[in-house]
Structures are given as C-alpha cells and as structure tokens.
Design an enzyme around this catalytic site. Structure first.
Site, mmCIF file in Angstrom:
data_model
loop_
_atom_site.group_PDB
_atom_site.id
_atom_site.type_symbol
_atom_site.label_atom_id
_atom_site.label_comp_id
_atom_site.label_asym_id
_atom_site.label_seq_id
_atom_site.Cartn_x
_atom_site.Cartn_y
_atom_site.Cartn_z
ATOM 1 N N ASP A 263 4.460 5.084 5.905
ATOM 2 C CA ASP A 263 3.575 4.934 4.865
ATOM 3 C C ASP A 263 3.432 5.839 3.964
ATOM 4 O O ASP A 263 3.583 6.879 4.107
ATOM 5 C CB ASP A 263 2.111 4.507 5.798
ATOM 6 N N ASP A 306 4.375 -5.137 6.260
ATOM 7 C CA ASP A 306 3.007 -5.734 6.121
ATOM 8 C C ASP A 306 2.371 -5.110 4.885
ATOM 9 O O ASP A 306 1.692 -4.153 4.602
ATOM 10 C CB ASP A 306 2.242 -5.114 7.444
ATOM 11 N N CYS A 359 -2.086 -10.238 5.204
ATOM 12 C CA CYS A 359 -3.264 -10.811 5.543
ATOM 13 C C CYS A 359 -4.132 -11.631 4.083
ATOM 14 O O CYS A 359 -5.039 -11.627 3.890
ATOM 15 C CB CYS A 359 -4.318 -9.964 6.130
#
Length: 428
Positions: A263, A306, A359
């Site tokens: 990340d 993601d 999401c």
C-alpha cells in the site's frame, strides 16, 4: 436513560455532525467521553438512532417535511420502531429529559406524507445527485438497490482455516446467535441489530484473540475467494490497506507461495502486522516502498487491485459517508482507479490474472473502468465471469448480477452483502 433522553442525545450528536461536518463515529465517541454517566446500553441505543437518522435521512425529512436533526431523529425512530406520533409522544411524556413532543402540526404533516407516496429518490434514501448513477447502474431495480443500502447491516466473520473450522468457531460463539453465511463458504453471520440493542463484541472473545476468525463482510470474503488465489502462487495485493483480503488469500493458499501486501500509504498498512501474527499467516510480506516492487514486474501469477473508491457499497455501515460524498470526489476516484490499474497491470506475468475490486455500486467506477482498461490494454482479456461464479457458488447464479465480460456485482438487495464489484482479467 429513557427513550426521551436517548432521543435528545441523538439530536445533539446529529447537530454536532451537521455543524462540524465530521464523521458520525467521531461525534459519538466525543459525546460518550463527555457524558460518562451514559451506560453502554444507552450509548448503543443512541448510536442506533444516530445511524438510523443518517440511513433514513431523506424519508425522515419527507414525513416531517423538515431536515432538522430533531426531525431526522424522530422520523427515523418512527420508521424503524413502527411507532406513530401518538405512541412516541406518550413515551416522551414519561421523561423529563425528552425533547419537545411532536406537535399537532407535525402530526398532520406526517399523516399527509406516507412513505408509500414518496418520490423514488426519497424511497431510495440516496443523495439526489446520485439518483442518475443508481438508475444507470441498476436500471428498473435502482430504487430497491439504493434502499437496501439504508438497512441495518449484519455482523459478518470469516473463519481462518489455518487455525479453525467453521463448526469450531460457531460452537465457540454459540451464545451470540451466530449462524452460517448463505454464500461465503467460511462465513459466519450475526443478524442486523434489532430495536435498540447492539452487536456482541466478538473481538473480545478468546476465539478472536486466538486468530480463529476475522471480522469481514461476506461480500469481501466472496471477492477474495473469486480471485482464485491458490497454494504456491506468487500474489501481489496492490492496495492491501489493513490486509483483510491478504489474510483471506493466505488461508486459501494454505500458507504457501508468497503474498506481497503493498500500500502506498504506510499508515493504512499499520494494522496488518498484528493481524498477520494473530492469524498465523507466514506467507505475507507487507511492503510500503514501491521501489521494492520494481524488480517483480511481469512476475506475479495474480495481482489484486482493491481500488480506492467512493465506498457507496458500504453505506449500510457508514451512512454518514453518503451525505459527504460529492461529484468531485467521484471524479477523483475514477482518475485514481485508472492510474492504479495501469500501474498494477505491469506486475502480471503472461498468463497471469489481474483482479479488479471496488466496494462501489456505480458503473462509473466498475464497468467503465474495466471497459476502458481492456480498450487500452489489448494484451488482457476478461475471464468468463459466469463460469467463475459457478465454480465457486454452483447453483447460485441468480444471486449476483453477472456480466460475462465486465464482471460480478454484489449488493445488499441481491446477495445480502455490502456492495462490491469484481472483475478478473487475464494477460495473454
């Protein structure tokens, strides 16, 4: 505290959220610290009213024809509890700390504005500017899809197969009312909160401390499974964050192979170290320096993106976020997603797979991004998503919305999960 005092507290917190434009969790925490006389049950009940008011903001404002914090708290309580104005006033009359009762004028407005006569956007419980986004993404089902994001969420857990079985964890948590998830093969669920109760603190359970399970939405579990991470693979989790999907893939890989959990924001990775230790994941390496990945370009069997997104699929859990979301933020997220996809795709080996996850429930962040990437990268092609779903969830094709090319969409209305989009693309 009685109902009146709890409603008064919720109104105070909603005023604070509105005035200072701050997250609901922060406002609730600060209120609790400054009102230590309130017990845990009181704080839970007040939190329910606040979150219900944010979930039901448009419908509460519709029945009262008023957007004040008081109207939102009262309106949401009437909707969720099934009270009418007379019943609520009777309860408020018993409490010296209660806010002003519903006036005769307000009662008349409530009677004149039943929800079954409300406009589509009100019943959808979404910001007005988001209505076209839902219409485009979900067609004739858009009101039901948006409205489902205003329901109270369940508490979902993923059993860590490195340490336990679903039966073992279910037995350890039996007193919580836990049951097996409908779709996720290692999932357990505690249903949505009823009334003014609260979910049990499962993270205080010995089973959690032993690493037997993680708290993870069933939809997140499903998309982690759809990546098809397998033993021995070399995997890059490109936007790993706190590591939820890395942990799930580690278990699926039976602690073999290697996962690079990367990340770009170091602080987002901070929780992963304790989580890996508790779960017993030995094949995950946290990486915060992009230069450390440079030597691995074109070498990973699986790259999982993601992507940062609007988070519209999580509005059940974070209802305040939908009222803070603006069109400019959606545009920013789209630009970030395109850039991240381009960077991450360089790490996929020939014959390897790129998994794109959000999401979000908006086509702008999902189908549009997949389509644009495929047009710009002819060396990638989509997998057969219908076949992918059938391999993992045979006989459940009617649950998700599946586009063979663009991917798989999950939502509270269809799969009783948070909203997710998943697409798998293979490099020729």
């Amino acid at each position: 505290m009685r109902l009146g005092g709890r409603l008064a507290a919720a109104i105070e917190i909603l005023e604070d959220i509105d005035r200072r434009y701050r997250p609901a969790a922060e406002a609730l925490k600060d209120w609790g610290l400054s009102h230590r006389f309130a017990g845990s049950k009181d704080r839970a009940a007040i939190g329910n009213i606040v979150y219900d008011a944010l979930r039901r903001k448009r419908s509460a404002a519709w029945i009262f024809q008023d957007e004040s914090p008081r109207a939102l708290a009262f309106g949401a309580f009437l909707i969720e509890a099934g009270f009418d104005a007379e019943m609520l006033n009777a309860a408020l009359a018993e409490d010296n700390f209660a806010p002003q009762p519903i006036s005769s004028e307000e009662a008349a407005r409530i009677a004149a504005h039943p929800l079954d006569q409300a406009p589509d956007g009100v019943r959808a419980e979404c910001p007005e500017w988001c209505e076209p986004l839902f219409q485009r993404a979900w067609g004739d089902d858009w009101v039901a899809e948006a409205a489902a994001l205003a329901e109270r969420p369940p508490l979902d857990m993923r059993v860590n197969m490195l340490k336990a079985t679903r039966e073992k964890v279910a037995k350890a948590l039996a007193r919580t009312g836990v049951h097996e998830s409908e779709l996720a093969p290692q999932g357990l669920r505690i249903g949505p909160i009823e009334g003014q109760g609260r979910h049990p603190n499962v993270q205080a359970e010995p089973a959690f401390q032993k690493g037997w399970f993680e708290v993870q939405d069933e939809g997140s579990q499903l998309v982690a499974s759809l990546t098809e991470a397998a033993p021995g693979m070399q995997v890059l989790d490109y936007c790993a964050g706190a590591g939820g999907k890395s942990l799930a893939m580690s278990a699926a890989m039976e602690n073999t192979g290697q996962i690079q959990a990367f990340d770009a924001e170091k602080q987002r990775l901070a929780p992963i170290f304790d989580r890996l230790k508790r779960a017993g994941c030995r094949n995950v390496q946290a990486v915060a320096n992009p230069e450390a990945l440079a030597m691995h370009e074109g070498k990973f069997d699986l790259v999982v993106v993601d992507a940062p997104c609007t988070g519209a699929g999580t509005w059940r859990r974070r209802p305040d976020a939908k009222w803070r979301l603006a069109e400019k933020q959606l545009e920013q997220r789209q630009a970030e997603q395109s850039e991240i996809l381009a960077r991450a795709s360089r790490f996929v080996r020939p014959g390897g797979r790129l998994a794109y996850i959000t999401c979000s429930v908006f086509a702008e962040e999902n189908d549009d991004q997949v389509r644009a990437f495929l047009e710009a990268n002819p060396d990638f092609q989509p997998v057969d998503h219908a076949a992918l779903w059938e391999r993992h969830l045979p006989g459940q094709a009617a649950k998700a919305r599946i586009d063979t090319t663009m991917g798989i969409a999950l939502s509270p209305n269809r799969t009783a999960t948070d909203g997710f989009h998943f697409a798998a693309l293979e490099r020729n």
